[in-house]
Design a protein around this motif. Structure first.
Motif, PDB file in Angstrom:
ATOM      1  N   VAL A 177     -22.142  67.606  80.244  1.00 26.16           N
ATOM      2  CA  VAL A 177     -22.381  67.560  78.802  1.00 26.16           C
ATOM      3  C   VAL A 177     -21.734  68.786  78.176  1.00 26.16           C
ATOM      4  N   ASP A 178     -20.906  68.537  77.169  1.00 28.22           N
ATOM      5  CA  ASP A 178     -20.156  69.603  76.501  1.00 28.22           C
ATOM      6  C   ASP A 178     -20.460  69.520  75.010  1.00 28.22           C
ATOM      7  N   ALA A 179     -21.125  70.546  74.495  1.00 32.86           N
ATOM      8  CA  ALA A 179     -21.426  70.622  73.061  1.00 32.86           C
ATOM      9  C   ALA A 179     -20.659  71.806  72.485  1.00 32.86           C
ATOM     10  N   THR A 180     -19.650  71.515  71.660  1.00 36.92           N
ATOM     11  CA  THR A 180     -18.762  72.545  71.119  1.00 36.92           C
ATOM     12  C   THR A 180     -18.877  72.591  69.601  1.00 36.92           C
TER      13      THR A 180
ATOM     14  N   SER B  18     -15.105  79.411  68.551  1.00 38.06           N
ATOM     15  CA  SER B  18     -15.594  78.211  69.234  1.00 38.06           C
ATOM     16  C   SER B  18     -16.726  78.594  70.176  1.00 38.06           C
ATOM     17  N   VAL B  19     -17.838  77.902  70.044  1.00 42.21           N
ATOM     18  CA  VAL B  19     -18.999  78.107  70.913  1.00 42.21           C
ATOM     19  C   VAL B  19     -19.245  76.801  71.666  1.00 42.21           C
ATOM     20  N   THR B  20     -19.087  76.850  72.983  1.00 44.76           N
ATOM     21  CA  THR B  20     -19.221  75.655  73.819  1.00 44.76           C
ATOM     22  C   THR B  20     -20.383  75.839  74.781  1.00 44.76           C
ATOM     23  N   GLU B  21     -21.346  74.956  74.691  1.00 41.27           N
ATOM     24  CA  GLU B  21     -22.486  74.960  75.607  1.00 41.27           C
ATOM     25  C   GLU B  21     -22.254  73.882  76.660  1.00 41.27           C
ATOM     26  N   ILE B  22     -22.193  74.303  77.916  1.00 39.32           N
ATOM     27  CA  ILE B  22     -21.874  73.400  79.025  1.00 39.32           C
ATOM     28  C   ILE B  22     -23.100  73.247  79.909  1.00 39.32           C
ATOM     29  N   GLU B  23     -23.341  72.012  80.317  1.00 38.42           N
ATOM     30  CA  GLU B  23     -24.494  71.719  81.165  1.00 38.42           C
ATOM     31  C   GLU B  23     -24.126  70.599  82.129  1.00 38.42           C
ATOM     32  N   HIS B  24     -24.377  70.819  83.394  1.00 38.77           N
ATOM     33  CA  HIS B  24     -24.173  69.760  84.386  1.00 38.77           C
ATOM     34  C   HIS B  24     -24.957  70.104  85.647  1.00 38.77           C
ATOM     35  N   PRO B  25     -25.365  69.096  86.407  1.00 36.98           N
ATOM     36  CA  PRO B  25     -26.128  69.364  87.637  1.00 36.98           C
ATOM     37  C   PRO B  25     -25.218  69.855  88.746  1.00 36.98           C
TER      38      PRO B  25
ATOM     39  N   ARG C 187     -19.944  74.231  53.757  1.00 35.78           N
ATOM     40  CA  ARG C 187     -18.819  73.892  54.618  1.00 35.78           C
ATOM     41  C   ARG C 187     -18.817  72.393  54.906  1.00 35.78           C
ATOM     42  N   THR C 188     -17.632  71.819  54.894  1.00 34.82           N
ATOM     43  CA  THR C 188     -17.489  70.428  55.324  1.00 34.82           C
ATOM     44  C   THR C 188     -17.477  70.398  56.855  1.00 34.82           C
ATOM     45  N   THR C 189     -18.279  69.528  57.403  1.00 31.28           N
ATOM     46  CA  THR C 189     -18.432  69.449  58.862  1.00 31.28           C
ATOM     47  C   THR C 189     -18.070  68.053  59.334  1.00 31.28           C
ATOM     48  N   VAL C 190     -17.210  67.993  60.347  1.00 30.08           N
ATOM     49  CA  VAL C 190     -16.876  66.715  60.982  1.00 30.08           C
ATOM     50  C   VAL C 190     -17.283  66.799  62.447  1.00 30.08           C
ATOM     51  N   GLN C 191     -17.683  65.673  62.959  1.00 27.42           N
ATOM     52  CA  GLN C 191     -18.209  65.647  64.329  1.00 27.42           C
ATOM     53  C   GLN C 191     -17.570  64.507  65.109  1.00 27.42           C
ATOM     54  N   PHE C 192     -17.188  64.825  66.349  1.00 27.01           N
ATOM     55  CA  PHE C 192     -16.615  63.833  67.260  1.00 27.01           C
ATOM     56  C   PHE C 192     -17.538  63.721  68.472  1.00 27.01           C
ATOM     57  N   ARG C 193     -17.937  62.514  68.758  1.00 23.35           N
ATOM     58  CA  ARG C 193     -18.776  62.267  69.927  1.00 23.35           C
ATOM     59  C   ARG C 193     -18.125  61.194  70.795  1.00 23.35           C
ATOM     60  N   GLY C 194     -18.315  61.323  72.079  1.00 18.96           N
ATOM     61  CA  GLY C 194     -17.762  60.316  72.974  1.00 18.96           C
ATOM     62  C   GLY C 194     -17.914  60.724  74.421  1.00 18.96           C
TER      63      GLY C 194
ATOM     64  N   LYS D  52     -15.263  66.095  86.000  1.00 20.00           N
ATOM     65  CA  LYS D  52     -16.365  65.258  86.465  1.00 20.00           C
ATOM     66  C   LYS D  52     -16.041  63.785  86.240  1.00 20.00           C
ATOM     67  N   PRO D  53     -16.623  62.885  87.041  1.00 18.44           N
ATOM     68  CA  PRO D  53     -16.376  61.455  86.825  1.00 18.44           C
ATOM     69  C   PRO D  53     -16.867  60.959  85.470  1.00 18.44           C
ATOM     70  N   GLU D  54     -17.957  61.535  84.971  1.00 19.25           N
ATOM     71  CA  GLU D  54     -18.495  61.128  83.669  1.00 19.25           C
ATOM     72  C   GLU D  54     -18.719  62.378  82.828  1.00 19.25           C
ATOM     73  N   ASN D  55     -18.146  62.403  81.621  1.00 22.02           N
ATOM     74  CA  ASN D  55     -18.214  63.583  80.764  1.00 22.02           C
ATOM     75  C   ASN D  55     -18.554  63.151  79.344  1.00 22.02           C
ATOM     76  N   ARG D  56     -19.624  63.718  78.818  1.00 19.31           N
ATOM     77  CA  ARG D  56     -20.048  63.423  77.449  1.00 19.31           C
ATOM     78  C   ARG D  56     -19.835  64.670  76.593  1.00 19.31           C
ATOM     79  N   PHE D  57     -19.181  64.488  75.459  1.00 22.30           N
ATOM     80  CA  PHE D  57     -18.862  65.636  74.614  1.00 22.30           C
ATOM     81  C   PHE D  57     -19.357  65.401  73.193  1.00 22.30           C
TER      82      PHE D  57
END
Length: 343
Positions: free
Chosen positions: A175-178, A190-197, A317-324, A284-289
């Motif tokens: 999981v990548d939250a940037t 850029s602040v990226t919080e990374i989490e994975h087992p 501020r105008t904020t745009v978000q990309f999820r996938g 990773k085989p599966e990555n959610r951002f």
């Protein structure tokens, strides 16, 4: 020789034959009885071995290849491995003693039968000898032993597959939250919080490299807010950061850390329109951002590619978000164009 003598001779021979068959039957029954006891002991050993295989594979999976949530779990798995190893050795000794006991008891029984036979045959010119040789006590047959060995092998494979799925359930994901904050001069933070087992503290690497464009300042912070040690090496066109993970990164079977990047010229201006673009790939085989881009205060969004999942206004501020989500080595690229009101 008279007719009566011939009849008596035949009767004595028939009696000797019947006695020999009866004595042989006693010997066979005695051997079969102790062989049956030995087969029972061997089956008990194989059942115990089957249980040890299942528990041993599960414990090894939990100790070496599973995400151990704490030290107690690893100690518990280690204790199970040691107990199984020691008791397996003891079971081998027990089975060897059982086989020796059955063999000795069988030989003593046959010896008693032989002594009794010789005692009854005293005075007879030719005592009836045994028709078969004495053999050792027979345990399980060759095919039964193959069956038990195959059962242990199948149990080990099944347990390994099941524990791999249970212990590392969803283990191959990230999981990548940037959050990217753009400023009016084109710089970006850029602040990226990374989490994975992680699969195991014993197998996971305590260091990893990260490459960034020259001029970018990068810090890596653990969940306790402490900066992690980083060794910086300049290469052609990029800067290599060798990051050393601290113990605080590993907690409850998860790896968590934050990457903070400061890029002075992240966005480029052309004909009065600023453009910020970036891309990334995962291993990773599966990555959610979840990528959030915050435009400078007062800036107006011109376009965004691909189409943003969400667009909003926050703190002027105008904020745009990309999820996938992306698979391994699958690239995701995005670009944001905006205009800054310089008045």
């Amino acid at each position: 020789m008279s007719e009566h003598d011939e009849t008596l001779r035949k009767a004595l021979e028939e009696n000797a034959r019947l006695r020999s068959e009866w004595e042989e039957s006693l010997r066979e029954n005695a051997s079969a009885e102790y062989s049956r006891h030995l087969r029972t002991a061997e089956r008990v050993y194989w059942v115990y071995a089957l249980v040890c295989v299942v528990l041993g594979v599960a414990a090894i999976r939990g100790f070496f290849f599973a995400a151990a949530p704490d030290t107690k779990t690893m100690i518990g798995c280690a204790v199970v491995i040691l107990v199984i190893y020691e008791t397996t050795v003891l079971m081998k000794l027990w089975f060897a003693m059982a086989a020796m006991k059955m063999t000795v008891l069988k030989d003593l029984k046959l010896l008693r039968l032989e002594v009794a036979r010789l005692g009854e045959a005293a005075g007879v010119q030719r005592a009836a000898g045994p028709t078969v040789q004495y053999e050792p006590v027979r345990g399980a047959s060759k095919w039964e032993r193959r069956f038990w060995f195959a059962a242990c092998l199948v149990a080990a494979i099944a347990t390994s597959s099941w524990t791999a799925r249970e212990f590392a359930r969803g283990g191959a994901w990230l999981v990548d939250a940037t959050t990217v904050t753009l400023e009016a001069d084109g710089s970006a933070t850029s602040v990226t919080e990374i989490e994975h087992p992680y699969q195991s503290r014993l197998l996971v690497s305590k260091e990893f490299p990260y490459y960034a464009p020259k001029g970018t300042k990068i810090r890596f912070v653990d969940p306790q807010g402490e900066e992690m040690p980083v060794k910086i090496t300049e290469t052609s066109g990029h800067t290599r950061h060798d990051v050393t993970l601290t113990d605080a990164v590993f907690a409850n079977g998860m790896m968590r850390y934050t990457r903070i990047s400061e890029t002075p010229k992240a966005a480029a201006r052309e004909n009065g329109v600023w453009k910020y673009q970036s891309d990334f790939m995962y291993s990773k085989p599966e990555n959610r951002f979840n990528v959030t881009v915050r435009l400078p205060k007062g800036a107006e969004l011109v376009s965004a590619e691909p189409a943003p999942t969400l667009q909003s206004e926050q703190d002027g501020r105008t904020t745009v978000q990309f999820r996938g989500s992306r698979a391994k080595n699958e690239r995701f690229a995005y670009a944001v164009k905006y205009e800054v009101n310089e008045n």
